[in-house]
Design a protein around this motif. Structure first.
Motif, short mmCIF file in Angstrom:
data_model
loop_
_atom_site.label_atom_id
_atom_site.label_comp_id
_atom_site.label_asym_id
_atom_site.label_seq_id
_atom_site.Cartn_x
_atom_site.Cartn_y
_atom_site.Cartn_z
N THR A 95 0.80 -1.19 -0.08
CA THR A 95 -0.02 0.06 0.08
C THR A 95 0.87 1.35 -0.02
O THR A 95 0.65 2.14 0.80
CB THR A 95 -0.95 0.14 1.11
OG1 THR A 95 -0.33 -0.04 2.36
CG2 THR A 95 -1.86 -1.25 1.07
N LYS A 96 1.75 1.22 -1.07
CA LYS A 96 2.71 2.56 -1.10
C LYS A 96 3.24 2.39 -2.72
O LYS A 96 3.48 1.34 -3.28
CB LYS A 96 3.94 2.30 -0.08
CG LYS A 96 5.14 3.37 -0.50
CD LYS A 96 6.09 3.12 0.83
CE LYS A 96 7.18 4.36 0.49
NZ LYS A 96 8.07 3.86 1.19
N ASN A 97 3.50 3.70 -2.96
CA ASN A 97 4.11 3.89 -4.44
C ASN A 97 5.84 3.65 -4.38
O ASN A 97 6.18 4.69 -3.96
CB ASN A 97 3.81 4.95 -5.37
CG ASN A 97 4.28 4.88 -6.61
OD1 ASN A 97 5.03 4.49 -6.90
ND2 ASN A 97 3.65 5.82 -7.43
N ILE A 98 6.13 2.54 -4.34
CA ILE A 98 7.58 2.19 -3.84
C ILE A 98 8.39 2.70 -5.34
O ILE A 98 9.64 2.93 -5.20
CB ILE A 98 7.94 0.68 -3.71
CG1 ILE A 98 7.62 -0.24 -5.03
CG2 ILE A 98 6.98 0.14 -2.58
CD1 ILE A 98 8.07 -1.68 -4.65
N PHE A 99 7.97 3.25 -6.36
CA PHE A 99 8.76 3.73 -7.27
C PHE A 99 8.65 5.15 -7.40
O PHE A 99 9.49 5.76 -8.30
CB PHE A 99 8.26 3.10 -8.68
CG PHE A 99 8.33 1.61 -8.76
CD1 PHE A 99 9.49 1.08 -8.89
CD2 PHE A 99 7.05 0.88 -8.85
CE1 PHE A 99 9.68 -0.36 -8.86
CE2 PHE A 99 7.32 -0.60 -8.91
CZ PHE A 99 8.62 -1.25 -8.85
N ARG A 100 7.86 5.94 -6.78
CA ARG A 100 7.80 7.10 -6.85
C ARG A 100 7.77 7.86 -5.54
O ARG A 100 6.26 7.76 -4.90
CB ARG A 100 6.90 7.74 -7.68
CG ARG A 100 6.75 9.20 -8.24
CD ARG A 100 5.99 9.53 -9.25
NE ARG A 100 5.95 10.89 -9.54
CZ ARG A 100 5.10 11.51 -10.41
NH1 ARG A 100 4.30 10.66 -11.09
NH2 ARG A 100 5.12 12.83 -10.57
N LYS A 101 8.45 8.79 -4.89
CA LYS A 101 8.25 9.13 -3.60
C LYS A 101 7.25 10.24 -3.54
O LYS A 101 7.13 11.09 -4.49
CB LYS A 101 9.79 9.83 -2.84
CG LYS A 101 10.53 8.56 -2.84
CD LYS A 101 12.16 9.38 -2.01
CE LYS A 101 12.91 8.20 -1.71
NZ LYS A 101 14.28 8.89 -0.88
N ASN A 102 6.59 10.37 -2.47
CA ASN A 102 5.39 11.56 -2.32
C ASN A 102 4.65 11.60 -3.34
O ASN A 102 4.24 12.65 -3.64
CB ASN A 102 6.26 12.85 -1.98
CG ASN A 102 7.26 12.49 -1.00
OD1 ASN A 102 6.99 12.37 0.11
ND2 ASN A 102 8.42 13.43 -1.30
N PHE A 103 4.14 10.43 -3.96
CA PHE A 103 3.39 10.45 -4.91
C PHE A 103 2.27 9.32 -4.68
O PHE A 103 2.69 8.16 -4.06
CB PHE A 103 3.78 9.94 -6.26
CG PHE A 103 2.79 10.29 -7.65
CD1 PHE A 103 2.60 11.64 -8.01
CD2 PHE A 103 2.31 9.19 -8.13
CE1 PHE A 103 1.84 11.95 -8.98
CE2 PHE A 103 1.46 9.51 -9.25
CZ PHE A 103 1.21 10.72 -9.54
N PRO A 104 0.97 9.32 -4.81
CA PRO A 104 0.05 8.36 -4.43
C PRO A 104 0.16 6.99 -5.13
O PRO A 104 0.67 7.03 -6.34
CB PRO A 104 -1.30 8.98 -4.64
CG PRO A 104 -1.32 9.97 -5.73
CD PRO A 104 0.25 10.41 -5.10
#
Length: 625
Positions: free
Chosen positions: A506-515
């Motif tokens: 439950t996290k965008n592990i490829f782009r920080k601070n992006f949903p």
């Protein structure tokens, strides 16, 4: 005269400054290199990118410096005089309505070391077909790339347009990019150690030293206690190697050309610095001092052996983690959540408490072997430790199980609609905040009334996996008291008819601070977390561009599609949207059950089952990133 000279110099300075920041064309690769930066997403590790804006009102093309200006919105506001808020910008300029747009927004991507060039729109961009084709041709005609330029089908909407023959430009899917990947960051970081090389098959006999950075000819079943790892095959981002590596906090990369890299080969047996980043890594000789790991104090685990009955997980056990383990306790939470939002959990879920495992290993034929191992002075001998662990596992499997336990299982499942049951580890040393235990223990299938695949055999195999080399070594590394380990067993019906299975973070592990949520899925029961050599699973990020949950604003950005499914999507957009919303609810509810702060991701395992393609959630645990 001086006044005119000043104006001329100012004009030259302004023109030069802007020339460094944007251009109407790219004449050659040197011009591309001047502007190239990282793509917005790190889903691929070997991409260099230049961002593009076409101003529809002024009819002008802009390639801009992606190192200085990170986003399209930043460029149009700082250089083109755009003055609307970012939510308006997103709503209008990624719209399917041509009249709403001020700009066309894209990315020109190059796969390093190849002549492959990709024109990409955001997955959230719903540009009309005519505009896509027109924009593609503008990039083709204003750059040096020409016919090498391909359009990337990175989401279901664009894939559907291609299948319907609506796109009349050269198109490619993710395999065109993914098949060219030579380098992949697995776990970022840096370290100093002695560079060594090993064969996977030799690791049963040879134990690498803890001060080594090792090169392996494949993916190990268990991670040696080392400072860093280089493997020669690509990893799925949610594989057990990745999860355990993150838990260890050691740098790991996949580098398919490591065997051919003579620069690295020349450094073997030397002290090197190993540094891992998103799109690059380096290994170089160093004289810097190596740091040594601090030996942590033995971590005591809780064991409550007072519960002697099977635990029905249809209601939440009180402090069940102390007597059935985290995995079984979390299943009870999932069952409770499934009553509030539409998804299924494995039927007939029960837990065998720690009591029965503890009672079983107290038999002298087992306990004496465990005590010998605990007192054994040569913990660094791989061969001898391997032998002693096997003796313990064999003794656990040989001793008869308490017949009372089997009688209770048979009575409990007497009227069940299923005969095949899955027996899964639920220890007090897994699914913890600082120790996820991914892939360390075994799961087995038992069939009611079957003399070969019996319940008894399945349970003892799961119990014995407490003493697998991988689980034992990982506990040693994290300072977990080996005498304090206890194995509960989560039991529920098995799934011989799964259409697909996967993992959600439950996290965008490829782009920080992006949903966004990161999702891996594979066809049938083929593993996502332990794939066979050569298997590529479906990988994508799913996100809402607004706060709502409407399917209309739901986006899917593919990294790869399954090569077991002809590189076609395994899940429909509607199934992905449902999975996303279910996962979001589970994340929120679990942190209430765990009494922890939200905004930490969770790791969810799911299945798509049967002709009706029903969504089953089979596991949830904290994600340690």
């Amino acid at each position: 005269m001086k006044k005119y000279l000043y104006i001329l110099l100012s004009l030259v300075t302004f023109t030069t400054l802007n020339a460094q920041r944007f251009s109407a064309s790219l004449q050659d690769y040197e011009a591309f290199k001047e502007f190239k930066g990282k793509p917005l997403s790190d889903k691929f590790s070997n991409i260099e990118s230049v961002k593009i804006v076409y101003d529809l009102r002024k009819q002008k093309m802009y390639y801009f410096n992606s190192r200085i200006i990170s986003h399209h919105y930043a460029f149009v506001t700082e250089y083109l005089g755009y003055d609307k808020e970012i939510d308006v910008f997103n709503s209008e300029n990624y719209s399917s309505n041509e009249k709403d747009r001020d700009f066309l927004l894209g990315n020109l991507n190059h796969i390093k070391g190849t002549d492959k060039w990709i024109f990409e729109l955001a997955a959230s961009d719903h540009m009309a077909v005519k505009q896509i084709e027109w924009f593609y041709n503008q990039v083709k005609n204003t750059s040096f790339i020409g016919n090498n330029l391909k359009f990337y089908l990175n989401d279901p909407e664009k894939i559907a347009l291609y299948k319907e023959n609506k796109l009349k430009i050269p198109c490619v899917k993710s395999d065109y990019i993914f098949n060219e990947i030579k380098y992949q960051q697995v776990v970022s970081g840096s370290t100093i150690g002695i560079l060594k090389q090993y064969k996977i098959k030799d690791l049963d006999q040879i134990k690498p030293h803890s001060d080594e950075i090792i090169i392996l000819d494949g993916t190990p079943n268990m991670l040696p206690d080392v400072k860093g790892i280089i493997v020669n095959e690509l990893q799925t981002p949610l594989s057990h190697l990745v999860l355990l590596g993150k838990n260890r906090k050691i740098p790991i990369i996949a580098y398919t050309d490591v065997e051919k890299d003579h620069t690295i080969k020349r450094l073997l047996s030397k002290k090197v610095e190993f540094q891992v980043g998103i799109d690059t890594f380096f290994v170089k000789e160093t004289t810097r001092k190596m740091t040594t790991k601090k030996i942590s104090k033995k971590k005591k685990l809780t064991i409550d052996n007072t519960v002697t009955q099977l635990v029905d997980l249809s209601s939440i056990p009180k402090k069940g983690v102390n007597y059935i383990g985290s995995k079984a306790q979390n299943m009870a939470y999932l069952i409770a959540i499934s009553k509030e939002i539409k998804f299924k959990t494995p039927e007939n879920a029960h837990a065998i408490p720690f009591y029965y495992y503890t009672k079983h290993i107290q038999k002298s034929s087992i306990s004496n072997l465990i005590n010998e191992l605990m007192a054994f002075p040569r913990k660094d001998s791989t061969v001898l430790i391997h032998k002693k662990l096997k003796q313990i596992r064999d003794a656990i499997k040989k001793e008869p199980i308490d017949p009372e336990l089997i009688a209770k299982l048979n009575l409990t499942f007497k009227n069940a609609a299923f005969k095949n049951f899955r027996f899964r580890s639920s220890t007090n040393a897994e699914d913890l905040d600082d120790f996820n235990g991914a892939g360390l223990y075994d799961s087995k299938t038992g069939i009611m009334g079957d003399s070969i695949k019996s319940f008894e055999k399945a349970i003892k195999q799961v119990w014995a996996s407490v003493w697998n080399e991988a689980s034992y070594n990982e506990r040693e590394l994290f300072g977990i008291d080996q005498k304090n380990i206890a194995m509960g067993v989560l039991v529920h019906r098995s799934f011989p008819d799964e259409t697909a299975n996967g993992v959600v973070i439950t996290k965008n592990i490829f782009r920080k601070n992006f949903p966004g949520y990161t999702i891996n899925v594979q066809k049938g029961e083929n593993s996502v977390v332990k794939p066979e050599k050569g298997e590529i699973c479906e990988q994508f990020t799913a996100y809402h561009i607004s706060e709502g949950n409407d399917d209309d604003d739901f986006e899917i950005d593919y990294t790869s599609n399954s090569n077991l499914n002809n590189n076609e999507p395994l899940l429909t957009p509607k199934e992905i949207s449902n999975l996303y919303n279910v996962s979001k609810t589970i994340e929120t509810k679990m942190f209430r059950y765990w009494h922890k702060n939200q905004f930490h991701p969770v790791d969810i395992e799911f299945k798509i089952v049967g002709d009706k393609r029903e969504l089953y959630i089979k596991q949830v645990r904290p994600f340690n990133d």
